[in-house]
Motif scaffolding. Structure first.
Motif, short mmCIF file in Angstrom:
data_model
loop_
_atom_site.label_atom_id
_atom_site.label_comp_id
_atom_site.label_asym_id
_atom_site.label_seq_id
_atom_site.Cartn_x
_atom_site.Cartn_y
_atom_site.Cartn_z
N ASN A 106 0.81 -1.22 0.00
CA ASN A 106 0.00 0.00 0.00
C ASN A 106 0.85 1.28 0.00
N LEU A 107 2.15 1.15 -0.29
CA LEU A 107 3.02 2.32 -0.31
C LEU A 107 2.58 3.35 -1.35
N ASP A 108 2.09 2.88 -2.49
CA ASP A 108 1.67 3.81 -3.53
C ASP A 108 0.45 4.60 -3.11
N THR A 109 -0.37 4.03 -2.23
CA THR A 109 -1.55 4.74 -1.72
C THR A 109 -1.16 5.75 -0.64
N ILE A 110 -0.17 5.38 0.20
CA ILE A 110 0.25 6.24 1.30
C ILE A 110 1.00 7.46 0.78
N PHE A 111 1.95 7.22 -0.14
CA PHE A 111 2.78 8.32 -0.65
C PHE A 111 2.44 8.58 -2.12
N LYS A 112 1.37 9.31 -2.31
CA LYS A 112 0.89 9.59 -3.67
C LYS A 112 1.77 10.58 -4.42
N ASN A 115 7.00 9.76 -7.53
CA ASN A 115 6.89 9.34 -8.93
C ASN A 115 7.20 7.86 -9.04
N ALA A 116 7.12 7.31 -10.26
CA ALA A 116 7.26 5.86 -10.45
C ALA A 116 8.63 5.34 -10.03
N ILE A 117 9.69 6.09 -10.35
CA ILE A 117 11.04 5.65 -10.00
C ILE A 117 11.24 5.69 -8.48
N GLU A 118 10.76 6.78 -7.85
CA GLU A 118 10.88 6.90 -6.39
C GLU A 118 10.10 5.80 -5.69
N LEU A 119 8.91 5.48 -6.20
CA LEU A 119 8.07 4.45 -5.59
C LEU A 119 8.73 3.07 -5.69
N GLU A 120 9.36 2.79 -6.83
CA GLU A 120 10.04 1.50 -6.99
C GLU A 120 11.18 1.36 -5.99
N LYS A 121 11.98 2.43 -5.85
CA LYS A 121 13.09 2.39 -4.89
C LYS A 121 12.56 2.30 -3.46
N ALA A 122 11.48 3.01 -3.20
CA ALA A 122 10.89 2.99 -1.86
C ALA A 122 10.49 1.57 -1.48
N LYS A 123 9.90 0.84 -2.40
CA LYS A 123 9.46 -0.53 -2.11
C LYS A 123 10.64 -1.46 -1.86
N ILE A 124 11.70 -1.29 -2.67
CA ILE A 124 12.88 -2.14 -2.48
C ILE A 124 13.51 -1.88 -1.12
N MET A 125 13.71 -0.59 -0.77
CA MET A 125 14.30 -0.24 0.52
C MET A 125 13.44 -0.72 1.68
N PHE A 126 12.13 -0.57 1.53
CA PHE A 126 11.21 -0.97 2.59
C PHE A 126 11.31 -2.48 2.84
N ALA A 127 11.36 -3.26 1.78
CA ALA A 127 11.42 -4.72 1.91
C ALA A 127 12.71 -5.15 2.61
N ILE A 128 13.84 -4.53 2.22
CA ILE A 128 15.13 -4.88 2.83
C ILE A 128 15.16 -4.48 4.31
N LEU A 129 14.69 -3.27 4.60
CA LEU A 129 14.69 -2.79 5.98
C LEU A 129 13.72 -3.59 6.85
N LEU A 130 12.65 -4.08 6.26
CA LEU A 130 11.70 -4.91 7.00
C LEU A 130 12.37 -6.21 7.42
N PHE A 131 13.11 -6.82 6.51
CA PHE A 131 13.86 -8.04 6.83
C PHE A 131 14.90 -7.74 7.91
N ASN A 132 15.60 -6.61 7.75
CA ASN A 132 16.60 -6.18 8.73
C ASN A 132 15.97 -6.06 10.12
N LEU A 133 14.79 -5.46 10.17
CA LEU A 133 14.10 -5.25 11.44
C LEU A 133 13.67 -6.57 12.07
N GLY A 134 13.18 -7.49 11.25
CA GLY A 134 12.74 -8.79 11.76
C GLY A 134 13.86 -9.57 12.42
N ILE A 135 15.10 -9.34 11.95
CA ILE A 135 16.27 -10.01 12.55
C ILE A 135 16.81 -9.21 13.73
N SER A 136 16.83 -7.88 13.60
CA SER A 136 17.49 -7.02 14.59
C SER A 136 16.76 -6.96 15.92
#
Length: 501
Positions: A106-112, A115-136
């Protein structure tokens, strides 16, 4: 030298390195990524920070309960408690991943406004940081165990090494053309490595046993009845400042988020200098509580810690008041000039609670955190709402003004609580903590104003001003501000550093 003193010194070394390297690294990162992508990087970091509070305050809970079991010499109870908390952490990690996946889709709904490039990077960073958080989050339990045992040296030394290595690798990555995604991947790898080192230290060096002897419902209840308020207060900590970045991400652009983020970063650097002292005193507060220390004894300790904290805080605050605007202009450019006002407002709002940080440890030790958590979350929510209403007309300054107002009002209310419920002698605290120190500070500010007469505006000019200010502060505070015990403490630290060179 005791673990407490060494732990505090290492904390200061860590903070100094973190701040100095951070100040050097931030303009390089901004230049390498650009204002927009740096804003995106801080925006996603802020969103992940909200999820990170779902550890339900278990790290602080571990420190408090381990200290409690040790005070009672209950090794079996301690082993069972630690095993129980790791089970809870496993459940929390699953909840975090599920919640994170919902946000991810739902990132595209939250941060309208992305732009498309920023949204793609945002999703990649979010996924990696989520994994990081689950371990940390569960990994952080082992650093908390060290603190509960008052073994502060190893984890703090490891943190220093981690930060130095991370900084060097970030520079290398960006020079090779990497982006914000590369930075979050690096952070994840480094965090996992540090977690495994902490686990080895706890299990093999300290030889601490973690064993589930029995599942006890009352223990679960006791853990959560204590930690739930730590969790709510942790939500306050995230909501307090990072909510502004999320609000700006929704209503404005990533460059504005970057300006706000730089100001908040400098403000939190300020807070870290004080928590280096107060952060090692939760086990001590727990022991004093178990031994039924009187309100006078607790106030005496609070005054002692508070005076050291206030001296350090006023040194930084005064310097930033005088030279902060020039520093930011030279550091990251005129685009970020509003960051100075944001940081200054955060610093001023932080000064009182940081000086009274030992009261926070007392609240945790006495399991009386609920009132503070409710007070803070209510007033900060109202303050942030006010800031959100002001942001359209006054921009980032309106946003920080609302948040800061809610924060200051909560401090006033809490002082009445400390006095009436914890039996802390608050009037005496203010009188003895500020005795001579505050007067010296105001005289110093008046004298330092004449430093503006030094011609020039570059880095060398700024360095000369800071050196003169530091000499004036040290001389006046040592001569007229501190008491005999504090003078002895400051003097005793100098030869010990020199003798180890």
């Amino acid at each position: 030298m005791s673990q407490l003193k060494k732990g505090a010194i290492l904390s200061y070394l860590n903070i100094i390195l973190t701040n100095v390297i951070g100040l050097l690294l931030t303009p390089f990162i901004i230049k390498s990524l650009g204002d927009s992508e740096y804003g995106l990087y801080t925006l996603i970091g802020s969103l992940i920070a909200y999820i990170s509070v779902l550890d339900f305050g278990l790290n602080n809970t571990i420190v408090r309960f381990v200290a409690l079991y040790r005070a009672k010499n209950d090794s079996k109870g301690e082993e069972n408690f630690l095993a129980t908390t790791l089970i809870i952490y496993g459940i929390i990690s699953i909840i975090i991943i599920v919640l994170g996946l919902v946000l991810y889709f739902n990132l595209d709904t939250i941060f309208k406004n992305l732009n498309a490039i920023e949204l793609e990077k945002a999703k990649i960073m979010f996924a990696i940081l989520l994994f990081n958080l689950g371990i940390s989050l569960p990994g952080g339990a082992f650093a908390a165990i060290c603190s509960g045992y008052e073994k502060f040296i190893f984890p703090r030394a490891l943190t220093i090494i981690k930060y130095i290595v991370r900084s060097i690798l970030i520079v290398g990555l960006l020079l090779l053309g990497s982006d914000s995604v590369g930075i979050v991947i690096l952070d994840t790898v480094v965090n996992i490595l540090v977690i495994f080192i902490n686990i080895y230290f706890v299990l093999k060096i300290l030889k601490i046993k973690i064993q589930l002897h029995f599942l006890e419902k009352n223990l679960f209840k006791e853990i959560f009845s204590y930690s739930i308020w730590i969790f709510i207060f942790a939500m306050v900590g995230q909501f307090q400042w990072t909510s502004g970045q999320v609000i700006l991400g929704i209503v404005s652009n990533t460059t504005t988020v970057a300006i706000y983020g730089v100001g908040i970063m400098l403000g939190t650097y300020y807070g870290a200098f004080s928590t280096a002292i107060s952060g090692v005193f939760l086990p001590r507060a727990t022991k004093m509580t178990v031994l039924d220390a009187t309100g006078k004894e607790l106030t005496d300790m609070m005054i002692k810690i508070g005076r050291y904290s206030l001296i350090i805080l006023l040194f930084i605050l005064g310097g930033f008041m005088l030279f902060g605007q020039q520093f930011i202009y030279l550091w990251v450019g005129k685009t970020y000039v509003d960051s100075w006002i944001i940081a200054l407002m955060v610093m001023i709002a932080y000064t009182l609670p940081l000086t009274q940080a030992f009261a926070n440890s007392i609240l945790e030790a006495k399991s009386k955190f609920s009132y503070k958590a409710i007070c803070y979350i209510s007033l900060l929510a109202l303050g942030t709402l006010l800031g959100a209403l002001l942001v359209k007309q006054y921009g980032v300054l309106g946003l920080i003004s609302g948040t800061t107002l809610g924060w200051i009002i909560s401090q006033v209310i809490m002082n009445f609580y400390y006095h009436n419920k914890l039996q802390l002698e608050i009037p005496r605290f203010f009188k003895e903590v500020t005795n001579k120190i505050l007067l010296v500070f105001f005289i110093l500010l008046f004298m330092s104003y004449f430093l503006y007469l030094i011609p020039g505006h570059g880095w060398f000019n700024l360095l000369i001003k800071i050196i003169i200010y530091s000499i004036l502060f040290s001389f006046l505070m040592f001569k007229f501000g501190v008491n005999k015990e504090e003078k002895t403490t400051f003097i005793s630290l100098i030869p010990k550093f020199l003798s180890k060179k």
